[in-house]
Write a protein that holds these residues in place. Sequence first.
Motif, PDB file in Angstrom:
ATOM      1  N   GLU A  13       3.384 -11.427  10.520  1.00  0.00           N
ATOM      2  CA  GLU A  13       2.293 -12.191  11.133  1.00  0.00           C
ATOM      3  C   GLU A  13       1.226 -11.295  11.753  1.00  0.00           C
ATOM      4  N   VAL A  14       1.589 -10.091  12.172  1.00  0.00           N
ATOM      5  CA  VAL A  14       0.640  -9.226  12.858  1.00  0.00           C
ATOM      6  C   VAL A  14       0.283  -7.963  12.056  1.00  0.00           C
ATOM      7  N   ARG A  15       0.920  -7.765  10.952  1.00  0.00           N
ATOM      8  CA  ARG A  15       0.673  -6.584  10.133  1.00  0.00           C
ATOM      9  C   ARG A  15      -0.778  -6.570   9.652  1.00  0.00           C
ATOM     10  N   PRO A  16      -1.423  -5.408   9.672  1.00  0.00           N
ATOM     11  CA  PRO A  16      -2.823  -5.328   9.258  1.00  0.00           C
ATOM     12  C   PRO A  16      -2.976  -5.149   7.742  1.00  0.00           C
ATOM     13  N   TYR A  17      -2.760  -6.203   6.982  1.00  0.00           N
ATOM     14  CA  TYR A  17      -2.922  -6.135   5.525  1.00  0.00           C
ATOM     15  C   TYR A  17      -4.374  -5.851   5.181  1.00  0.00           C
ATOM     16  N   ALA A  18      -4.590  -4.977   4.196  1.00  0.00           N
ATOM     17  CA  ALA A  18      -5.943  -4.628   3.773  1.00  0.00           C
ATOM     18  C   ALA A  18      -6.526  -5.731   2.892  1.00  0.00           C
ATOM     19  N   VAL A  19      -7.789  -6.027   3.120  1.00  0.00           N
ATOM     20  CA  VAL A  19      -8.542  -6.978   2.301  1.00  0.00           C
ATOM     21  C   VAL A  19      -9.938  -6.380   2.140  1.00  0.00           C
ATOM     22  N   PRO A  20     -10.461  -6.305   0.915  1.00  0.00           N
ATOM     23  CA  PRO A  20     -11.795  -5.717   0.740  1.00  0.00           C
ATOM     24  C   PRO A  20     -12.882  -6.634   1.285  1.00  0.00           C
ATOM     25  N   ASP A  21     -14.048  -6.059   1.507  1.00  0.00           N
ATOM     26  CA  ASP A  21     -15.189  -6.866   1.935  1.00  0.00           C
ATOM     27  C   ASP A  21     -15.745  -7.694   0.780  1.00  0.00           C
ATOM     28  N   ASP A  22     -15.596  -7.162  -0.438  1.00  0.00           N
ATOM     29  CA  ASP A  22     -16.169  -7.808  -1.622  1.00  0.00           C
ATOM     30  C   ASP A  22     -15.238  -7.552  -2.807  1.00  0.00           C
ATOM     31  N   LEU A  23     -15.039  -8.555  -3.635  1.00  0.00           N
ATOM     32  CA  LEU A  23     -14.170  -8.377  -4.804  1.00  0.00           C
ATOM     33  C   LEU A  23     -14.740  -7.355  -5.780  1.00  0.00           C
ATOM     34  N   ASP A  24     -16.042  -7.136  -5.735  1.00  0.00           N
ATOM     35  CA  ASP A  24     -16.645  -6.131  -6.620  1.00  0.00           C
ATOM     36  C   ASP A  24     -16.118  -4.728  -6.352  1.00  0.00           C
ATOM     37  N   GLU A  25     -15.492  -4.522  -5.206  1.00  0.00           N
ATOM     38  CA  GLU A  25     -14.881  -3.223  -4.902  1.00  0.00           C
ATOM     39  C   GLU A  25     -13.683  -2.939  -5.800  1.00  0.00           C
ATOM     40  N   LEU A  26     -13.083  -3.982  -6.350  1.00  0.00           N
ATOM     41  CA  LEU A  26     -11.844  -3.851  -7.125  1.00  0.00           C
ATOM     42  C   LEU A  26     -12.174  -3.483  -8.566  1.00  0.00           C
ATOM     43  N   GLN A  27     -12.207  -2.203  -8.836  1.00  0.00           N
ATOM     44  CA  GLN A  27     -12.598  -1.697 -10.153  1.00  0.00           C
ATOM     45  C   GLN A  27     -11.437  -1.006 -10.865  1.00  0.00           C
ATOM     46  N   GLY A  28     -10.220  -1.419 -10.566  1.00  0.00           N
ATOM     47  CA  GLY A  28      -9.046  -0.813 -11.178  1.00  0.00           C
ATOM     48  C   GLY A  28      -8.946  -1.127 -12.665  1.00  0.00           C
ATOM     49  N   PRO A  29      -7.975  -0.543 -13.310  1.00  0.00           N
ATOM     50  CA  PRO A  29      -7.805  -0.717 -14.760  1.00  0.00           C
ATOM     51  C   PRO A  29      -7.432  -2.144 -15.147  1.00  0.00           C
ATOM     52  N   VAL A  30      -7.706  -2.466 -16.408  1.00  0.00           N
ATOM     53  CA  VAL A  30      -7.415  -3.790 -16.964  1.00  0.00           C
ATOM     54  C   VAL A  30      -6.210  -3.720 -17.906  1.00  0.00           C
ATOM     55  N   HIS A  31      -6.014  -2.588 -18.550  1.00  0.00           N
ATOM     56  CA  HIS A  31      -4.922  -2.394 -19.514  1.00  0.00           C
ATOM     57  C   HIS A  31      -4.210  -1.084 -19.223  1.00  0.00           C
ATOM     58  N   GLY A  32      -3.026  -0.982 -19.793  1.00  0.00           N
ATOM     59  CA  GLY A  32      -2.310   0.282 -19.742  1.00  0.00           C
ATOM     60  C   GLY A  32      -1.206   0.326 -18.702  1.00  0.00           C
ATOM     61  N   VAL A  33      -0.555   1.468 -18.667  1.00  0.00           N
ATOM     62  CA  VAL A  33       0.563   1.696 -17.752  1.00  0.00           C
ATOM     63  C   VAL A  33       0.035   2.402 -16.504  1.00  0.00           C
ATOM     64  N   ILE A  34       0.415   1.873 -15.361  1.00  0.00           N
ATOM     65  CA  ILE A  34       0.012   2.414 -14.078  1.00  0.00           C
ATOM     66  C   ILE A  34       1.259   2.970 -13.380  1.00  0.00           C
ATOM     67  N   VAL A  35       1.134   4.145 -12.800  1.00  0.00           N
ATOM     68  CA  VAL A  35       2.212   4.734 -12.009  1.00  0.00           C
ATOM     69  C   VAL A  35       1.734   4.758 -10.560  1.00  0.00           C
ATOM     70  N   LEU A  36       2.399   3.978  -9.728  1.00  0.00           N
ATOM     71  CA  LEU A  36       2.035   3.913  -8.314  1.00  0.00           C
ATOM     72  C   LEU A  36       2.618   5.099  -7.566  1.00  0.00           C
ATOM     73  N   PRO A  37       1.904   5.573  -6.542  1.00  0.00           N
ATOM     74  CA  PRO A  37       2.451   6.657  -5.717  1.00  0.00           C
ATOM     75  C   PRO A  37       3.651   6.175  -4.906  1.00  0.00           C
ATOM     76  N   HIS A  38       4.481   7.110  -4.487  1.00  0.00           N
ATOM     77  CA  HIS A  38       5.679   6.776  -3.703  1.00  0.00           C
ATOM     78  C   HIS A  38       5.347   6.003  -2.441  1.00  0.00           C
ATOM     79  N   GLU A  39       4.184   6.277  -1.845  1.00  0.00           N
ATOM     80  CA  GLU A  39       3.812   5.602  -0.596  1.00  0.00           C
ATOM     81  C   GLU A  39       3.680   4.090  -0.781  1.00  0.00           C
ATOM     82  N   LEU A  40       3.334   3.663  -1.991  1.00  0.00           N
ATOM     83  CA  LEU A  40       3.216   2.229  -2.267  1.00  0.00           C
ATOM     84  C   LEU A  40       4.514   1.659  -2.808  1.00  0.00           C
ATOM     85  N   ALA A  41       5.068   2.330  -3.779  1.00  0.00           N
ATOM     86  CA  ALA A  41       6.287   1.841  -4.441  1.00  0.00           C
ATOM     87  C   ALA A  41       7.491   2.594  -3.892  1.00  0.00           C
ATOM     88  N   TRP A  42       7.708   2.485  -2.606  1.00  0.00           N
ATOM     89  CA  TRP A  42       8.756   3.232  -1.925  1.00  0.00           C
ATOM     90  C   TRP A  42      10.154   2.695  -2.202  1.00  0.00           C
TER      91      TRP A  42
END
Length: 109
Positions: A13-42
């Motif tokens: 309830e109090v965790r500071p989840y990140a949310v962008p100011d604008d969806l246009d900021e989200l320019q990640g890939p559309v296809h392919g295999v992604i390898v997340l860093p350990h900090e995210l996929a712990w």
Amino acid sequence: MSAGENARFDYAEVRPYAVPDDLDELQGPVHGVIVLPHELAWSGRREFDLDDAYDRAALYKIVLEEGGRQDLRRFLNKELLRRHWPDLRPARQVRARWERRFPGLRHAA
């Protein structure tokens, strides 16, 4: 027992989840295999195929719940997010924050 002793603390309830100011900021890939860093996929699995619906949903859930603003920009794509929002299952607090910032997502769901 006082009311304060009976209350249950919910970090989500109090965790500071990140949310962008604008969806246009989200320019990640559309296809392919992604390898997340350990900090995210712990918790274990780090490799996800964006062309697989299960993998895509799992990757987006992890990044939505664990990522910072830079992670959102790097790994999420605004078109994929819009298209698959109804299928994503982030924590309810995450969903509420994103839908509050971007009401169009709520209508997609």
